[in-house]
Design a protein around this motif. Structure first.
Motif, PDB file in Angstrom:
ATOM      1  N   ALA A  89       0.830  -1.207   0.000  1.00 62.57           N
ATOM      2  CA  ALA A  89       0.000   0.000   0.000  1.00 62.57           C
ATOM      3  C   ALA A  89       0.862   1.254   0.000  1.00 62.57           C
ATOM      4  O   ALA A  89       0.598   2.224  -0.728  1.00 62.57           O
ATOM      5  CB  ALA A  89      -0.939  -0.012   1.207  1.00 62.57           C
ATOM      6  N   GLY A  90       1.905   1.265   0.833  1.00 60.28           N
ATOM      7  CA  GLY A  90       2.798   2.423   0.875  1.00 60.28           C
ATOM      8  C   GLY A  90       3.546   2.616  -0.425  1.00 60.28           C
ATOM      9  O   GLY A  90       3.711   3.743  -0.916  1.00 60.28           O
ATOM     10  N   VAL A  91       4.004   1.511  -1.023  1.00 62.16           N
ATOM     11  CA  VAL A  91       4.723   1.601  -2.291  1.00 62.16           C
ATOM     12  C   VAL A  91       3.792   2.065  -3.406  1.00 62.16           C
ATOM     13  O   VAL A  91       4.178   2.862  -4.269  1.00 62.16           O
ATOM     14  CB  VAL A  91       5.359   0.240  -2.627  1.00 62.16           C
ATOM     15  N   ALA A  92       2.539   1.593  -3.381  1.00 61.09           N
ATOM     16  CA  ALA A  92       1.577   1.995  -4.408  1.00 61.09           C
ATOM     17  C   ALA A  92       1.360   3.501  -4.391  1.00 61.09           C
ATOM     18  O   ALA A  92       1.193   4.138  -5.449  1.00 61.09           O
ATOM     19  CB  ALA A  92       0.256   1.260  -4.201  1.00 61.09           C
ATOM     20  N   ALA A  93       1.375   4.118  -3.213  1.00 60.84           N
ATOM     21  CA  ALA A  93       1.205   5.572  -3.126  1.00 60.84           C
ATOM     22  C   ALA A  93       2.382   6.313  -3.737  1.00 60.84           C
ATOM     23  O   ALA A  93       2.223   7.399  -4.306  1.00 60.84           O
ATOM     24  CB  ALA A  93       1.035   5.974  -1.658  1.00 60.84           C
ATOM     25  N   VAL A  94       3.568   5.730  -3.658  1.00 55.37           N
ATOM     26  CA  VAL A  94       4.766   6.378  -4.211  1.00 55.37           C
ATOM     27  C   VAL A  94       4.752   6.341  -5.732  1.00 55.37           C
ATOM     28  O   VAL A  94       5.099   7.329  -6.395  1.00 55.37           O
ATOM     29  CB  VAL A  94       6.043   5.694  -3.677  1.00 55.37           C
ATOM     30  N   ILE A  95       4.344   5.232  -6.316  1.00 56.98           N
ATOM     31  CA  ILE A  95       4.434   5.052  -7.765  1.00 56.98           C
ATOM     32  C   ILE A  95       3.111   5.327  -8.468  1.00 56.98           C
ATOM     33  O   ILE A  95       2.994   5.099  -9.672  1.00 56.98           O
ATOM     34  CB  ILE A  95       4.909   3.628  -8.101  1.00 56.98           C
ATOM     35  N   ALA A  96       2.124   5.836  -7.733  1.00 57.66           N
ATOM     36  CA  ALA A  96       0.787   6.038  -8.294  1.00 57.66           C
ATOM     37  C   ALA A  96       0.835   6.924  -9.531  1.00 57.66           C
ATOM     38  O   ALA A  96       1.581   7.897  -9.608  1.00 57.66           O
ATOM     39  CB  ALA A  96      -0.129   6.656  -7.239  1.00 57.66           C
ATOM     40  N   GLY A  97       0.007   6.575 -10.508  1.00 59.22           N
ATOM     41  CA  GLY A  97      -0.089   7.346 -11.747  1.00 59.22           C
ATOM     42  C   GLY A  97      -0.192   6.419 -12.935  1.00 59.22           C
ATOM     43  O   GLY A  97       0.132   5.226 -12.854  1.00 59.22           O
ATOM     44  N   ASP A  98      -0.641   6.967 -14.054  1.00 63.62           N
ATOM     45  CA  ASP A  98      -0.811   6.159 -15.262  1.00 63.62           C
ATOM     46  C   ASP A  98       0.465   6.104 -16.103  1.00 63.62           C
ATOM     47  O   ASP A  98       0.633   5.173 -16.906  1.00 63.62           O
ATOM     48  CB  ASP A  98      -1.957   6.720 -16.114  1.00 63.62           C
ATOM     49  N   ARG A  99       1.334   7.098 -15.969  1.00 68.91           N
ATOM     50  CA  ARG A  99       2.533   7.151 -16.809  1.00 68.91           C
ATOM     51  C   ARG A  99       3.621   6.249 -16.235  1.00 68.91           C
ATOM     52  O   ARG A  99       3.685   6.019 -15.025  1.00 68.91           O
ATOM     53  CB  ARG A  99       3.061   8.587 -16.914  1.00 68.91           C
ATOM     54  N   PRO A 100       4.507   5.756 -17.102  1.00 71.73           N
ATOM     55  CA  PRO A 100       5.630   4.932 -16.624  1.00 71.73           C
ATOM     56  C   PRO A 100       6.486   5.704 -15.626  1.00 71.73           C
ATOM     57  O   PRO A 100       6.561   6.938 -15.668  1.00 71.73           O
ATOM     58  CB  PRO A 100       6.415   4.617 -17.902  1.00 71.73           C
ATOM     59  N   VAL A 116      11.317  -5.769  -5.025  1.00 75.99           N
ATOM     60  CA  VAL A 116      10.776  -6.043  -6.356  1.00 75.99           C
ATOM     61  C   VAL A 116       9.440  -6.768  -6.254  1.00 75.99           C
ATOM     62  O   VAL A 116       8.486  -6.471  -6.989  1.00 75.99           O
ATOM     63  CB  VAL A 116      11.793  -6.857  -7.181  1.00 75.99           C
ATOM     64  N   SER A 117       9.341  -7.713  -5.328  1.00 79.33           N
ATOM     65  CA  SER A 117       8.063  -8.414  -5.125  1.00 79.33           C
ATOM     66  C   SER A 117       6.969  -7.449  -4.684  1.00 79.33           C
ATOM     67  O   SER A 117       5.813  -7.543  -5.132  1.00 79.33           O
ATOM     68  CB  SER A 117       8.234  -9.525  -4.084  1.00 79.33           C
ATOM     69  N   THR A 118       7.316  -6.495  -3.832  1.00 81.25           N
ATOM     70  CA  THR A 118       6.337  -5.507  -3.377  1.00 81.25           C
ATOM     71  C   THR A 118       5.898  -4.611  -4.527  1.00 81.25           C
ATOM     72  O   THR A 118       4.707  -4.280  -4.660  1.00 81.25           O
ATOM     73  CB  THR A 118       6.934  -4.647  -2.252  1.00 81.25           C
ATOM     74  N   LEU A 119       6.829  -4.200  -5.370  1.00 82.06           N
ATOM     75  CA  LEU A 119       6.472  -3.391  -6.542  1.00 82.06           C
ATOM     76  C   LEU A 119       5.496  -4.149  -7.446  1.00 82.06           C
ATOM     77  O   LEU A 119       4.581  -3.562  -8.026  1.00 82.06           O
ATOM     78  CB  LEU A 119       7.736  -3.025  -7.327  1.00 82.06           C
ATOM     79  N   HIS A 120       5.697  -5.459  -7.560  1.00 80.95           N
ATOM     80  CA  HIS A 120       4.810  -6.279  -8.379  1.00 80.95           C
ATOM     81  C   HIS A 120       3.391  -6.259  -7.810  1.00 80.95           C
ATOM     82  O   HIS A 120       2.407  -6.088  -8.550  1.00 80.95           O
ATOM     83  CB  HIS A 120       5.352  -7.703  -8.432  1.00 80.95           C
ATOM     84  N   ARG A 121       3.281  -6.398  -6.500  1.00 82.49           N
ATOM     85  CA  ARG A 121       1.957  -6.397  -5.864  1.00 82.49           C
ATOM     86  C   ARG A 121       1.330  -5.009  -5.846  1.00 82.49           C
ATOM     87  O   ARG A 121       0.106  -4.867  -5.850  1.00 82.49           O
ATOM     88  CB  ARG A 121       2.072  -6.934  -4.434  1.00 82.49           C
ATOM     89  N   ALA A 122       2.193  -3.977  -5.840  1.00 78.43           N
ATOM     90  CA  ALA A 122       1.669  -2.609  -5.786  1.00 78.43           C
ATOM     91  C   ALA A 122       1.138  -2.134  -7.134  1.00 78.43           C
ATOM     92  O   ALA A 122       0.411  -1.135  -7.194  1.00 78.43           O
ATOM     93  CB  ALA A 122       2.771  -1.657  -5.307  1.00 78.43           C
ATOM     94  N   GLY A 123       1.460  -2.819  -8.196  1.00 83.41           N
ATOM     95  CA  GLY A 123       0.943  -2.443  -9.514  1.00 83.41           C
ATOM     96  C   GLY A 123       1.803  -1.407 -10.214  1.00 83.41           C
ATOM     97  O   GLY A 123       1.388  -0.251 -10.378  1.00 83.41           O
TER      98      GLY A 123
END
Length: 453
Positions: A89-100, A116-123
């Motif tokens: 959840a915390g990682v998803a907030a950092v990388i949120a957005g539609d652009r790469p 890396v596993s967390t980034l995978h789950r964060a989308g």
């Protein structure tokens, strides 16, 4: 070009000393625009205002040569997120957005797989890129596992295993000197070259890095990555082009050609040492084991030397000596190519004629060629040195690495199979050293290292 960068571990030394100044260099050179966004994440209980204040101070210290408006622009582009890299959840907030987004893991290597596993789950958004600092894993098995996890998240060409040595001017200097000069390439083989030294000796001591260094040591910190990369550039066959596939293929060929070290080879061809108390530049230096944060029971080495041979048509019979040490008498960072003596001298006395040495300076960057010239008396000889300074690069090494990441050019990053081959080369050394089959030699700080055998 990607215009979003996330740094996990953003309040660490890597960010302060290299990443923020590297981004400032890109801004100064016009490679970043007003829309650039910098997401900075760490577990620290900070907010954006505090991070910006810290970043401003760090850029004044480590990037003060860049224009003030460029430093201010990078600081203004930053947003801070308190986040744990193992929390989706915390990682998803950092990388949120539609652009790469380019995600830089400025973290201890032990956290790479979980991050890396967390980034995978964060989308992670489609088209994003992952950046990892060396070392890539802690041994061959962990490198294989890390590559497996990365492959589940992004394609190989979106993975940047960065080594800032590859962004130094010396890289182009080595390749250019070899491949663009007819006078050198015909001599670039074992018939003419007896030994190649790849050396990173420094007067610096631990400098407060016990948290990382005491778990790594000189072999993993320098030899397994930086120095093996330089070996690849010196020894590889001429690539068809300097494109990503051609350059990386030739580097992997070199690592695959390294003759496997037997148990007897490890005993004869490797050395490890650790600095004792001594003096450097008139200052007292404590023994490594007395430095803050060091666990003496780890037997961590501060000096490592490995002599390798390559089973290839070009290099059979040439020795490659890789060496790195801390707390030594002088800084010596270079690739030294030692040519064989000439086969015959038509002179009565030849004791003053030394074999030629071509030196690629790493820090400072430059080129020197040691020859023999005519002495002041008839039929006598004297050493002659030719020197050349390398032109100043527009960007510092980390600026070049970051630009490659943002533009998607992986040529100077390390491919997955290359990272695994590098661990394979040194696996016998790591095993023997972990079992104390090779004694750790003490050397006084400020000396030339362990005594010659």
């Amino acid at each position: 070009m990607i215009d979003r960068l996330a740094i996990f571990g953003a309040t660490g030394d890597l960010s302060a000393r290299y990443l923020l100044p590297g981004l400032t260099a890109l801004w100064t050179a016009g490679h970043l625009g007003e829309g650039f966004q910098l997401a900075c994440a760490d577990r620290s209980d900070w907010d954006t205002e505090r991070f910006r204040s810290w970043a401003t101070a760090q850029l004044e210290r480590h990037g003060g040569d860049y224009p003030a408006d460029a430093r201010k622009a990078i600081v203004a582009s930053a947003r801070f997120h308190r986040a744990d890299v193992t929390d989706p959840a915390g990682v998803a907030a950092v990388i949120a957005g539609d652009r790469p987004i380019a995600v830089y893991l400025a973290l201890p290597p032990a956290l790479f797989s979980r991050s890396v596993s967390t980034l995978h789950r964060a989308g992670l958004p489609a088209g994003s890129r992952i950046v990892l600092e060396k070392p890539f894993g802690e041994d061959l098995d962990s490198a294989v596992e890390l590559n497996r996890v990365l492959a589940e998240l992004v394609p190989e060409d979106a993975v940047f295993r960065v080594d800032h040595f590859l962004a130094m001017t010396t890289v182009e200097n080595v390749l250019g000197s070899r491949l663009a000069n007819r006078v050198l390439e015909p001599l670039w083989n074992s018939a003419h070259i007896a030994e190649v030294e790849i050396v990173w000796d420094e007067r610096l001591t631990l400098e407060g890095r016990a948290g990382y260094y005491d778990h790594a040591g000189a072999l993993k910190d320098m030899v397994q990555n930086h120095l093996l990369q330089l070996l690849c550039l010196v020894a590889m066959e001429p690539p068809i082009s300097l494109g990503e596939r051609d350059l990386r293929n030739r580097k992997v060929d070199v690592l695959r050609s390294v003759r496997p070290l037997t148990g007897e080879d490890v005993l004869r061809r490797t050395r490890r040492g650790r600095y004792l108390a001594g003096r450097i530049d008139g200052h007292e230096v404590p023994a490594y084991t007395d430095e803050d944060g060091v666990d003496p029971s780890r037997d961590t080495e501060t000096f490592a030397e490995v002599v390798l041979e390559l089973d290839s048509w070009r290099w059979s019979g040439t020795k490659f000596r890789l060496r790195s040490g801390k707390a030594l008498r002088r800084d010596r960072m270079e690739v030294a190519v030692h040519f064989r003596p000439v086969p015959h001298l038509p002179f009565g006395h030849s004791g003053d004629v030394l074999p030629n040495v071509l030196r690629f300076g790493l820090d400072p960057e430059g080129l020197t060629l040691d020859l023999t010239g005519t002495g002041s008396r008839a039929r006598t000889f004297a050493p002659l040195r030719l020197t050349a300074q390398m032109p100043q690069s527009e960007l510092p090494p980390y600026g070049r690495l970051l630009l490659d990441v943002l533009t998607g050019n992986p040529a100077l990053s390390i491919r997955g199979d290359e990272a695994e081959e590098a661990w394979r080369v040194l696996a016998p050394v790591l095993s023997a050293w972990s079992e104390n089959l090779v004694p750790i030699e003490g050397y006084p700080a400020g000396s030339d290292g362990p005594a010659p055998r």
